[in-house]
Design a protein around this motif. Structure first.
Motif, short mmCIF file in Angstrom:
data_model
loop_
_atom_site.label_atom_id
_atom_site.label_comp_id
_atom_site.label_asym_id
_atom_site.label_seq_id
_atom_site.Cartn_x
_atom_site.Cartn_y
_atom_site.Cartn_z
N ALA A 29 -36.95 29.75 -0.12
CA ALA A 29 -35.89 29.94 0.89
C ALA A 29 -36.40 30.80 2.05
O ALA A 29 -36.15 30.49 3.23
CB ALA A 29 -34.66 30.57 0.25
N GLN A 30 -37.12 31.87 1.74
CA GLN A 30 -37.65 32.75 2.77
C GLN A 30 -38.71 32.05 3.62
O GLN A 30 -38.76 32.24 4.84
CB GLN A 30 -38.23 34.02 2.14
CG GLN A 30 -37.18 34.92 1.51
CD GLN A 30 -36.12 35.34 2.51
OE1 GLN A 30 -36.42 35.90 3.55
NE2 GLN A 30 -34.87 35.04 2.19
N ASN A 31 -39.56 31.25 3.00
CA ASN A 31 -40.58 30.52 3.74
C ASN A 31 -39.96 29.52 4.70
O ASN A 31 -40.42 29.37 5.85
CB ASN A 31 -41.54 29.79 2.79
CG ASN A 31 -42.56 30.73 2.17
OD1 ASN A 31 -42.85 31.80 2.70
ND2 ASN A 31 -43.10 30.33 1.03
N ILE A 32 -38.92 28.81 4.26
CA ILE A 32 -38.26 27.83 5.12
C ILE A 32 -37.68 28.54 6.34
O ILE A 32 -37.88 28.10 7.48
CB ILE A 32 -37.17 27.05 4.35
CG1 ILE A 32 -37.83 26.12 3.33
CG2 ILE A 32 -36.28 26.27 5.31
CD1 ILE A 32 -36.86 25.48 2.35
N SER A 33 -36.99 29.63 6.11
CA SER A 33 -36.40 30.38 7.21
C SER A 33 -37.48 30.95 8.14
O SER A 33 -37.40 30.82 9.37
CB SER A 33 -35.53 31.51 6.67
OG SER A 33 -34.97 32.26 7.72
N GLY A 34 -38.48 31.57 7.56
CA GLY A 34 -39.54 32.20 8.36
C GLY A 34 -40.38 31.21 9.14
O GLY A 34 -40.64 31.40 10.34
N LEU A 35 -40.81 30.14 8.49
CA LEU A 35 -41.66 29.16 9.15
C LEU A 35 -40.93 28.37 10.23
O LEU A 35 -41.55 27.84 11.14
CB LEU A 35 -42.29 28.21 8.12
CG LEU A 35 -43.30 28.85 7.16
CD1 LEU A 35 -43.66 27.89 6.04
CD2 LEU A 35 -44.53 29.31 7.91
N SER A 36 -39.59 28.30 10.12
CA SER A 36 -38.80 27.58 11.13
C SER A 36 -38.28 28.54 12.21
O SER A 36 -37.45 28.16 13.02
CB SER A 36 -37.62 26.86 10.49
OG SER A 36 -36.65 27.79 10.02
N ASP A 37 -38.78 29.77 12.20
CA ASP A 37 -38.32 30.81 13.13
C ASP A 37 -36.81 30.99 13.06
O ASP A 37 -36.14 31.21 14.07
CB ASP A 37 -38.75 30.50 14.57
CG ASP A 37 -40.26 30.55 14.76
OD1 ASP A 37 -40.92 31.32 14.03
OD2 ASP A 37 -40.78 29.84 15.63
N GLY A 38 -36.27 30.87 11.86
CA GLY A 38 -34.85 31.08 11.64
C GLY A 38 -33.95 29.92 11.99
O GLY A 38 -32.73 30.00 11.86
N LEU A 39 -34.52 28.80 12.42
CA LEU A 39 -33.71 27.64 12.77
C LEU A 39 -33.17 26.93 11.54
O LEU A 39 -32.10 26.31 11.60
CB LEU A 39 -34.52 26.65 13.63
CG LEU A 39 -34.91 27.15 15.01
CD1 LEU A 39 -35.83 26.15 15.70
CD2 LEU A 39 -33.67 27.42 15.85
N LEU A 40 -33.89 27.01 10.45
CA LEU A 40 -33.44 26.42 9.19
C LEU A 40 -33.20 27.54 8.19
O LEU A 40 -34.14 28.20 7.76
CB LEU A 40 -34.49 25.46 8.63
CG LEU A 40 -34.84 24.24 9.47
CD1 LEU A 40 -36.00 23.47 8.84
CD2 LEU A 40 -33.63 23.35 9.63
N VAL A 41 -31.95 27.75 7.88
CA VAL A 41 -31.59 28.74 6.88
C VAL A 41 -30.84 27.98 5.79
O VAL A 41 -29.70 27.56 5.99
CB VAL A 41 -30.72 29.87 7.46
CG1 VAL A 41 -30.35 30.87 6.37
CG2 VAL A 41 -31.45 30.56 8.60
N ILE A 42 -31.52 27.74 4.69
CA ILE A 42 -30.95 26.98 3.59
C ILE A 42 -30.61 27.95 2.47
O ILE A 42 -31.44 28.75 2.05
CB ILE A 42 -31.93 25.88 3.10
CG1 ILE A 42 -32.27 24.94 4.28
CG2 ILE A 42 -31.33 25.10 1.95
CD1 ILE A 42 -33.28 23.87 3.95
#
Length: 148
Positions: A31-44
């Motif tokens: 979850a943290q990687n998705i948020s971080g790598l998307s610059d916060g655009l994807l928060v799942i």
């Protein structure tokens, strides 16, 4: 209207499997990687992440193992299996086709929309000229219609 993106649920499998090709991860880390790598655009949400993880695990696409962290704490890591890699390839292909299709619809509808606006503008100019001349303009047919 909620700011929640309904497409995120559909891409959770894709993102989880992709991240697991890089290294084994635990759920919160995914979850943290998705948020971080998307610059916060994807928060799942973690609920969405774990629901997808359990589904992928039941389908034998990923496996889990426990690792002792410190003296007493155990963390569950997830590992992608060969079947998961194959499914990831299918998901990536489907995702790329979907994105390309969306782009085409948007581009073509904008182009078509410009054409409609131009036809309307031409019709308005013809109408305005007709009013100024106080007699019917001989070419007052709607744009795109044949003149008799």
């Amino acid at each position: 209207m909620s700011n929640r993106n309904i497409l995120q649920n559909g891409v959770a499998d894709l993102l989880i499997l992709h991240l697991l090709t890089q290294k084994d991860c635990y759920g919160y880390e995914i979850a943290q990687n998705i948020s971080g790598l998307s610059d916060g655009l994807l928060v799942i949400s973690q609920n969405t992440i774990y629901t997808a993880i359990y589904k992928l695990e039941n389908a034998k696409m990923i496996s889990e193992y426990s690792k002792l962290i410190g003296r007493k704490r155990t963390r569950v890591y997830y590992h992608i299996e060969p079947q998961g890699r194959q499914y990831l390839d299918e998901l990536q292909s489907s995702f790329e086709s979907t994105i390309q299709g969306i782009r085409l619809v948007m581009e073509k509808s904008i182009q078509k929309g410009e054409g409609v606006e131009n036809e309307q503008a031409e019709s308005e100019v013809v109408s305005e000229i007709s009013k100024r001349n106080k007699e019917p303009f001989p070419f007052a047919a709607k744009a795109g219609e044949a003149l008799s």
